[in-house]
Design a protein around this motif. Structure first.
Motif, short mmCIF file in Angstrom:
data_model
loop_
_atom_site.label_atom_id
_atom_site.label_comp_id
_atom_site.label_asym_id
_atom_site.label_seq_id
_atom_site.Cartn_x
_atom_site.Cartn_y
_atom_site.Cartn_z
N ALA A 1 -46.29 -24.02 104.29
CA ALA A 1 -46.80 -22.64 104.34
C ALA A 1 -46.08 -21.76 103.32
CB ALA A 1 -46.66 -22.07 105.75
N ARG B 1 -47.27 -22.71 99.90
CA ARG B 1 -48.63 -22.19 99.69
C ARG B 1 -48.57 -20.71 99.34
NH1 ARG B 1 -53.22 -22.09 97.42
NH2 ARG B 1 -54.89 -21.15 98.62
N LEU C 1 -49.93 -18.99 95.95
CA LEU C 1 -50.84 -17.84 95.95
C LEU C 1 -50.28 -16.70 95.09
CD1 LEU C 1 -51.81 -17.78 99.74
CD2 LEU C 1 -53.38 -18.23 97.82
N LEU D 1 -51.21 -14.96 104.81
CA LEU D 1 -52.40 -15.72 104.42
C LEU D 1 -52.10 -17.21 104.43
CD1 LEU D 1 -55.28 -16.02 103.39
CD2 LEU D 1 -54.45 -15.47 101.10
N ALA D 2 -50.95 -17.59 103.92
CA ALA D 2 -50.57 -19.01 103.92
C ALA D 2 -50.43 -19.54 105.34
CB ALA D 2 -49.26 -19.20 103.15
N GLU E 1 -53.85 -20.12 106.65
CA GLU E 1 -54.48 -21.31 106.06
C GLU E 1 -53.88 -22.60 106.60
OE1 GLU E 1 -55.63 -19.51 101.65
OE2 GLU E 1 -54.14 -21.11 101.79
N ILE E 2 -52.56 -22.68 106.63
CA ILE E 2 -51.86 -23.91 107.01
C ILE E 2 -51.81 -24.08 108.52
CG2 ILE E 2 -49.65 -25.17 106.85
CD1 ILE E 2 -51.00 -24.93 104.13
N ARG E 3 -51.67 -22.98 109.25
CA ARG E 3 -51.53 -22.98 110.71
C ARG E 3 -50.44 -23.94 111.18
NH1 ARG E 3 -54.69 -19.43 113.34
NH2 ARG E 3 -56.58 -18.89 112.27
N THR F 1 -58.49 -15.63 111.22
CA THR F 1 -58.80 -16.74 110.32
C THR F 1 -58.26 -16.44 108.93
OG1 THR F 1 -60.92 -15.82 109.62
CG2 THR F 1 -60.93 -17.22 111.61
N ALA F 2 -58.18 -17.47 108.12
CA ALA F 2 -57.74 -17.28 106.74
C ALA F 2 -58.70 -16.33 106.01
CB ALA F 2 -57.66 -18.63 106.02
N GLU F 3 -59.98 -16.42 106.31
CA GLU F 3 -60.96 -15.54 105.67
C GLU F 3 -60.72 -14.08 106.06
OE1 GLU F 3 -61.87 -18.41 107.36
OE2 GLU F 3 -61.95 -19.50 105.46
N ARG G 1 -57.71 -13.02 104.09
CA ARG G 1 -58.03 -12.95 102.66
C ARG G 1 -58.77 -11.65 102.32
NH1 ARG G 1 -59.88 -17.73 102.36
NH2 ARG G 1 -57.95 -18.70 101.78
#
Length: 176
Positions: free
Chosen positions: A12, A15, A19, A35-36, A39-41, A51-53, A56
């Motif tokens: 994470a 990542r 980014l 955000l990382a 994404e990685i959770r 969610t990552a979205e 983002r």
């Protein structure tokens, strides 16, 4: 410093550094770390519902995809061809400057990026207790400092912050 991180927490952080480098940011910031984590959770927290979205949408990544697409360049394809092995945790390290102990930098095959003050505080809170730095502890670091903006992003994504703090087991101030 990365030796204390679990594999998923290390991924994470790496990542987040990727980014930051991709966005051309001068430093790794807490929003990129959040955000990382989305994404990685690196944890299984039921109350981390964002969610990552969702994250983002709240984070400025300086996306160059559209500009490059007008030139006929597919950025995703360029990354696939040029980044083999760059996310390997063994190729990354996190260092603290001996001359300036407040300067922490993430170094890897894609470049080096210093941690912004609030991101450094996230890592320091995560490393505060002995033992492995987990995804939950990185989340503690994000939630411990409301001024870093992570709480605002999570709240905008519909996360119940009180439930999240409780589920992570994060130490909180006791009231009489």
């Amino acid at each position: 410093m990365l030796a204390r991180f679990t594999d998923s927490a290390r991924r994470a952080l790496i990542r987040a550094g990727t980014l930051a480098l991709d966005a051309g940011r001068p430093a790794l910031t807490p929003d990129l770390l959040l955000l990382a984590l989305a994404e990685i959770r690196p944890f299984s927290l039921a109350s981390f519902t964002v969610t990552a979205e969702d994250v983002r949408e709240q984070v400025d990544l300086g996306d160059r995809r559209e500009l490059l697409a007008t030139l006929g360049i597919d950025l995703a394809e360029v990354h696939r061809r040029t980044r083999a092995g760059t996310s390997d945790p063994a190729r990354w390290r996190l260092t603290r400057s001996r001359l300036n102990p407040l300067r922490v930098t993430l170094h890897g095959p894609l470049g080096s990026v210093p941690l912004a003050m609030h991101a450094r505080k996230v890592v320091e809170v995560a490393m505060w207790r002995p033992g492995a730095v987990t995804g939950e502890r990185l989340l503690w670091g994000l939630l411990a400092d409301y001024s870093n903006g992570a709480g605002r992003i999570l709240r905008a994504g519909g996360v119940d912050l009180r439930a999240l703090v409780e589920e992570t087991g994060m130490p909180t101030a006791r009231t009489a």
